[in-house]
Write a protein that holds these residues in place. Structure first.
Motif, PDB file in Angstrom:
ATOM      1  N   SER A   1       0.847  -1.182   0.000  1.00  0.00           N
ATOM      2  CA  SER A   1       0.000   0.000   0.000  1.00  0.00           C
ATOM      3  C   SER A   1       0.883   1.233   0.000  1.00  0.00           C
ATOM      4  O   SER A   1       2.001   1.216   0.539  1.00  0.00           O
ATOM      5  N   PRO A   2       0.452   2.298  -0.599  1.00  0.00           N
ATOM      6  CA  PRO A   2       1.255   3.529  -0.584  1.00  0.00           C
ATOM      7  C   PRO A   2       1.415   4.055   0.833  1.00  0.00           C
ATOM      8  O   PRO A   2       0.497   3.973   1.645  1.00  0.00           O
ATOM      9  N   VAL A   3       2.679   4.561   1.174  1.00  0.00           N
ATOM     10  CA  VAL A   3       2.926   5.086   2.514  1.00  0.00           C
ATOM     11  C   VAL A   3       2.261   6.448   2.661  1.00  0.00           C
ATOM     12  O   VAL A   3       2.003   7.149   1.680  1.00  0.00           O
ATOM     13  N   LYS A   4       1.958   6.761   3.898  1.00  0.00           N
ATOM     14  CA  LYS A   4       1.426   8.090   4.186  1.00  0.00           C
ATOM     15  C   LYS A   4       2.615   9.031   4.353  1.00  0.00           C
ATOM     16  O   LYS A   4       3.370   8.941   5.299  1.00  0.00           O
ATOM     17  N   GLY A   5       2.823   9.912   3.457  1.00  0.00           N
ATOM     18  CA  GLY A   5       3.991  10.796   3.468  1.00  0.00           C
ATOM     19  C   GLY A   5       4.902  10.479   2.295  1.00  0.00           C
ATOM     20  O   GLY A   5       4.841   9.403   1.705  1.00  0.00           O
ATOM     21  N   ALA A   6       5.795  11.387   1.998  1.00  0.00           N
ATOM     22  CA  ALA A   6       6.646  11.237   0.819  1.00  0.00           C
ATOM     23  C   ALA A   6       7.869  10.408   1.144  1.00  0.00           C
ATOM     24  O   ALA A   6       8.492  10.563   2.196  1.00  0.00           O
ATOM     25  N   TYR A   7       8.218   9.465   0.245  1.00  0.00           N
ATOM     26  CA  TYR A   7       9.453   8.700   0.417  1.00  0.00           C
ATOM     27  C   TYR A   7      10.652   9.615   0.234  1.00  0.00           C
ATOM     28  O   TYR A   7      11.589   9.607   1.023  1.00  0.00           O
ATOM     29  N   GLN A   8      10.649  10.408  -0.794  1.00  0.00           N
ATOM     30  CA  GLN A   8      11.715  11.375  -1.015  1.00  0.00           C
ATOM     31  C   GLN A   8      11.441  12.618  -0.178  1.00  0.00           C
ATOM     32  O   GLN A   8      10.497  13.341  -0.443  1.00  0.00           O
ATOM     33  N   VAL A   9      12.252  12.781   0.882  1.00  0.00           N
ATOM     34  CA  VAL A   9      12.054  13.925   1.773  1.00  0.00           C
ATOM     35  C   VAL A   9      12.811  15.097   1.165  1.00  0.00           C
ATOM     36  O   VAL A   9      14.021  15.248   1.367  1.00  0.00           O
ATOM     37  N   SER A  10      12.117  15.903   0.416  1.00  0.00           N
ATOM     38  CA  SER A  10      12.740  16.958  -0.378  1.00  0.00           C
ATOM     39  C   SER A  10      13.485  17.950   0.508  1.00  0.00           C
ATOM     40  O   SER A  10      12.910  18.531   1.428  1.00  0.00           O
ATOM     41  N   GLY A  11      14.803  18.078   0.244  1.00  0.00           N
ATOM     42  CA  GLY A  11      15.593  19.090   0.932  1.00  0.00           C
ATOM     43  C   GLY A  11      16.054  18.720   2.314  1.00  0.00           C
ATOM     44  O   GLY A  11      16.784  19.482   2.940  1.00  0.00           O
ATOM     45  N   ASP A  12      15.648  17.555   2.862  1.00  0.00           N
ATOM     46  CA  ASP A  12      16.081  17.184   4.214  1.00  0.00           C
ATOM     47  C   ASP A  12      17.532  16.703   4.166  1.00  0.00           C
ATOM     48  O   ASP A  12      17.842  15.709   3.498  1.00  0.00           O
ATOM     49  N   PRO A  13      18.457  17.359   4.881  1.00  0.00           N
ATOM     50  CA  PRO A  13      19.875  16.996   4.767  1.00  0.00           C
ATOM     51  C   PRO A  13      20.187  15.613   5.325  1.00  0.00           C
ATOM     52  O   PRO A  13      21.112  14.954   4.854  1.00  0.00           O
ATOM     53  N   TRP A  14      19.453  15.174   6.335  1.00  0.00           N
ATOM     54  CA  TRP A  14      19.710  13.847   6.904  1.00  0.00           C
ATOM     55  C   TRP A  14      19.336  12.758   5.900  1.00  0.00           C
ATOM     56  O   TRP A  14      20.058  11.766   5.746  1.00  0.00           O
ATOM     57  N   PHE A  15      18.203  12.951   5.218  1.00  0.00           N
ATOM     58  CA  PHE A  15      17.751  11.954   4.261  1.00  0.00           C
ATOM     59  C   PHE A  15      18.699  11.873   3.071  1.00  0.00           C
ATOM     60  O   PHE A  15      19.162  10.795   2.680  1.00  0.00           O
ATOM     61  N   THR A  16      19.015  13.025   2.491  1.00  0.00           N
ATOM     62  CA  THR A  16      19.909  13.023   1.329  1.00  0.00           C
ATOM     63  C   THR A  16      21.326  12.607   1.720  1.00  0.00           C
ATOM     64  O   THR A  16      22.015  11.930   0.958  1.00  0.00           O
TER      65      THR A  16
END
Length: 521
Positions: free
Chosen positions: A30-45
């Motif tokens: 099922s699609p997650v609630k929220g974006a997988y690609q956290v745009s601009g988040d330095p920890w994620f990138t």
């Protein structure tokens, strides 16, 4: 009528199947609630970039031409973490996400540090394990576990108990060799590379028991000068002049200090005679900085009667002494032109001594300088031909605690975090209502008898401040937990998982083929 009944039964069955399909959960995600690609988040990138770097890392399996082993004496995981924050905050950063030079190395492991007869080890047994591939007893230098501490069995049996060290193997196959330390050159860690002794304390003959001398054992300083492999150590920098000079000779600094040897030998002069007219002995910064790989060598630098000064106290004038990073730079200048490669041991030895004093400020400043020395080596060497290992011989009872906000001065008092997540100016009290520091020790001279004093930031940020300890001891003790290992270069990928300390020797041996090249069984 019969055909109609059959049709109804078939329709009912079909409806049942459809109902089951609807009720049974689908395996489709099922699609997650929220974006997988956290745009601009330095920890994620940043996390994705870290994985990409790891994916791109390829093991180097060619033979290592050169080897540098860095040992931060007493530099356990808590020291690395606190040292990282300290070094970052010295640059005006929050510190927690800062990287020390060795944090950037691609391969890491955990290393078990116990000695064969000690749950919490000392530097002699641990350094010997790294240098010989054999674990041994506490206080014993580069002898197998069969050796009895403090007992000289005689030269012949001592030889049988003496596994070859990495430096001895390197010299025997024609490699250049070097030792750089901030302790006495005869202290446990540097001595483990060239000396074999039932006692780490036998730094000169004045401290050896008469029965050991009569049995034919020799002191550590004389073993350095009389080193029997190759042409001897090519470059050595550290402290410890007193163990090389006779008891009636004034130290070069002329501060009233004398040598300690009772056999009358001037080992510095013996070293000069052995190595000939090109050999240079230096004892201060001016002489050190005048050294030239083009015209000088071998080189011996002994910059203090005992240990070198703490980095926080070091005098950088011409009569003073060079920092660890500069000694490493100079040593590599002498070693790197050698066609057959080199082996270099570098010890940040006074991290350990500051911890023993319960003095975190000096321990972390030593760690910062140790990181600078590692960076010098990273900058001067090629990953394709030089194996670099960075580790500690053991840890200390040094801990980080409380819940200070990010960016809280690492040597400072613990502040609160506000309910909204922001840092607070308010101090976090202990159960006695008084503030406490982020850093402390299980034992040591900083223990408080009776009521604790009320601490201030001005008090705890002073370089001489001793962190509070739970148990009073004249000298804080080592810790027994695993220590980290960081690696780069040929066969560095063998630094993985949790390993016994003597495995580090075998990583170097596998990378260089030293044992086979030296004809060792």
């Amino acid at each position: 009528m019969h055909d109609r009944r059959t049709l109804l039964i078939a329709l009912a069955g079909l409806l049942g199947i459809l109902l089951l399909v609807y009720l049974i959960p689908s395996n489709e995600p099922s699609p997650v609630k929220g974006a997988y690609q956290v745009s601009g988040d330095p920890w994620f990138t940043g996390g994705k970039a870290a994985i990409e770097r790891r994916e791109a890392q390829q093991p180097i399996t060619k033979r290592a031409k050169n080897v540098i082993v860095f040992i931060g004496d007493g530099m356990g995981v808590s020291t690395v973490t606190a040292g990282r924050i300290y070094a970052g905050q010295k640059k005006g950063l929050q510190g927690e996400d800062y990287d020390l030079a060795f944090d950037t190395l691609p391969y890491t492991a955990l290393v078990k540090t116990y000695n064969t007869n000690a749950q919490t080890p000392d530097s002699a047994g641990t350094a010997s394990a790294i240098m010989t591939g054999v674990k041994t007893k506490i206080g014993v230098l580069s002898l197998s576990d069969e050796a009895t501490p403090g007992h000289c069995p005689g030269p012949e049996q001592l030889q049988q108990l003496s596994p070859a060290t990495l430096l001895e193997l390197a010299e025997s196959v024609g490699m250049a060799t070097g030792i750089v330390t901030t302790t006495r050159l005869t202290h446990a860690t540097p001595a483990s590379t060239y000396a074999h002794s039932p006692s780490r304390n036998w730094e000169d003959d004045s401290v050896m028991p008469p029965e050991a001398l009569e049995a034919g054992c020799t002191d550590i300083a004389s073993q350095f000068v009389d080193f029997p492999y190759g042409d001897g150590v090519d470059v050595a920098f550290g402290g410890g002049r007193r163990h090389f000079l006779p008891e009636d000779q004034v130290d070069p600094e002329s501060d009233g200090a004398y040598g300690r040897r009772v056999d009358g030998r001037d080992l510095i002069e013996d070293w000069r005679r052995r190595h000939g007219p090109g050999a240079r002995f230096v004892w201060n910064t001016e002489q050190f900085r005048s050294l030239s790989p083009e015209t000088d060598g071998p080189v011996l630098g002994l910059f203090e009667p005992s240990h070198m000064r703490y980095e926080a106290d070091r005098d950088d004038d011409q009569a003073g002494e060079p920092p660890l990073s500069e000694m490493v730079d100079k040593a590599l200048g002498f070693l790197e032109g050698h066609g057959d490669g080199y082996f270099l041991l570098v010890e940040g030895g006074r991290i350990d001594h500051a911890h023993h004093a319960g003095n975190a400020a000096r321990a972390l400043e030593e760690t910062r300088e140790f990181s600078k020395a590692v960076q010098v080596a990273l900058d001067r060497t090629k990953v394709e031909d030089t194996l670099i290992l960075v580790t500690a011989d053991h840890s200390h009872t040094f801990v980080m605690g409380g819940y200070p906000p990010r960016g809280n001065p690492i040597l400072g008092l613990v502040h609160k975090v506000n309910p909204d997540g922001t840092p607070s100016d308010e101090l976090q009290p202990a159960e006695d209502g008084k503030p406490y520091t982020t850093l402390g020790y299980l034992n040591g001279p900083g223990a408080i008898d009776g009521e604790r004093p009320t601490l201030t930031d001005e008090t705890v940020l002073a370089v001489d401040y001793r962190q509070q300890a739970a148990v009073r001891a004249r000298s804080e003790t080592h810790g027994g937990e695993d220590v980290p290992l960081y690696a780069r270069g040929p066969w560095a990928h063998l630094a993985t998982g949790t390993m016994e300390q003597n495995v580090l020797f075998h990583i170097v041996d596998r990378a260089t083929g030293l044992g086979d090249r030296a004809g060792r069984d």
